[in-house]
Write a protein that holds these residues in place. Structure first.
Motif: not given
Length: 278
Positions: A179-191
Motif C-alpha cells: 500500500l502506497l500513500d502518495e509516495p511521490a509527495t514532495g518529489l522533484d521531477l527526477a526523483a
C-alpha cells in the motif's frame, strides 16, 4: 540504477482476491468519510485511488491497511475479516508506505529498512537482526537503487531517497500486498521518475504482488498501473481497468474541472481543457 531481484512472500495464485471491501461506510463524529464503497483487488493487480483532497482516498487505504474498522460493511484483507482478527498481527503481513514516516532518530538507511521486520519506527530494544535478514535488506536496497546509501543517515536523505528506502522497508516481511500513500509527495521531477521506474521494475519482477497507490495526480502513476478507482466526497464514481476509468469525461467529473487525458509510453497526463477562443 542497478537492481537485484528479491523474492517476495509466496501468495495466492494470479487472480486470487487479496482485498475485498463490500459496501463499506466510515463515519467519524457525524461526518461520512466513506459511503458505500466496494473494491476487490486481486493478486498481481496494481490499483490507483484518485480524487481531490478530502475524497476519501487515504481513509480507504487506512481500512485496507488494517489501521481501523469500517462503521458498516465488511473488509477482508489477505482472507482475514476486519473485526474478527487482531489488526496488529494483520498489519505485520502488509507493506505500507507513507512518505510522512515519523522517524526522528538519525538511523542509517539499513537500520530503517530492518524496522520493516518489527513493524516499528525505531529498532526494538534487545532485538538483533540475523545475517540473512541483513542480506535481504541489502538486496532490497540495491533493487530500489539505494545500494550505495546503506550507511547514509535518514536526516541526510532527499525526499526521493526516503521514498525508495521506505518501499524497501515495506518489502522486508515479504508482503503479498503493498500500500502506497502518495509516495511521490514532495518529489522533484527526477526523483519522481526514479521512484516510478523502481515501482515498475518491482512489479515486473514480482508479478504476484498486489499494490494500491493513492495520488492526486495522474502523472504520478507508474506505467504498470492496471486498475483505477475515482473517489469524490467519499463515494466511488468509477472503478475498473485503468484505461476505461482514466478518461477525460470520468476524471473531469471526479475533480469537477474539464481536463483532457492522454497516455504516452504507458504514462498518463492530464491537461485543463480550455474553452475555444472566439
Amino acid at each position: 540504477m542497478t537492481r537485484t531481484a528479491v523474492p517476495v512472500q509466496s501468495g495466492p495464485p494470479a487472480g486470487a482476491p487479496v482485498i475485498r471491501a463490500d459496501d463499506v461506510c466510515l463515519v467519524r463524529e457525524g461526518n461520512v468519510l466513506l459511503d458505500s464503497v466496494s473494491l476487490t483487488v486481486r493478486s498481481g493487480e496494481h490499483w490507483a485511488l484518485l480524487g481531490a483532497n478530502g475524497a476519501g482516498k487515504s481513509t480507504l487505504l487506512g481500512l485496507l491497511g488494517a489501521l481501523t474498522h469500517p462503521t458498516r460493511g465488511t473488509v477482508e484483507v489477505l482472507g482475514r475479516t476486519l473485526g474478527r482478527v487482531d489488526l496488529r498481527e494483520l498489519r505485520t503481513l502488509l507493506g505500507h508506505v507513507d512518505p510522512r514516516h515519523p522517524l526522528r532518530s538519525p538511523l542509517t538507511v539499513g537500520q530503517v529498512v530492518l524496522t520493516g521486520l518489527t513493524n516499528s519506527i525505531e529498532p526494538l530494544p534487545r532485538w538483533t537482526p540475523g545475517a540473512e535478514q541483513r542480506e535481504r535488506a541489502d538486496r532490497l536496497l540495491k533493487m530500489m537503487g539505494m545500494g550505495e546509501k546503506t550507511a547514509s543517515r535518514w536526516p541526510a536523505l532527499s525526499q526521493g531517497e526516503r521514498g525508495r528506502t521506505l518501499i524497501a522497508r515495506a518489502l522486508m516481511p515479504r508482503p503479498r500486498l503493498l500500500l502506497l500513500d502518495e509516495p511521490a509527495t514532495g518529489l522533484d521531477l527526477a526523483a519522481r521518475e526514479q521512484l516510478l521506474d523502481s515501482l515498475d521494475a518491482l512489479r515486473e519482477e514480482h508479478p504476484e504482488l498486489a499494490t494500491v497507490l493513492v495520488t492526486h495526480h495522474l502523472e504520478e502513476l507508474p506505467a504498470s498501473t492496471t486498475h483505477a478507482m475515482l473517489l469524490r466526497g467519499g463515494r466511488c464514481m468509477a472503478r475498473g481497468p485503468a484505461d476505461s476509468v482514466l478518461t477525460g469525461e470520468l476524471v473531469s467529473d471526479c475533480f469537477g474541472h474539464p481536463v483532457r487525458i492522454s497516455r504516452t509510453e504507458g504514462r498518463w497526463t492530464a491537461r485543463a481543457r480550455r474553452a475555444a477562443r472566439r
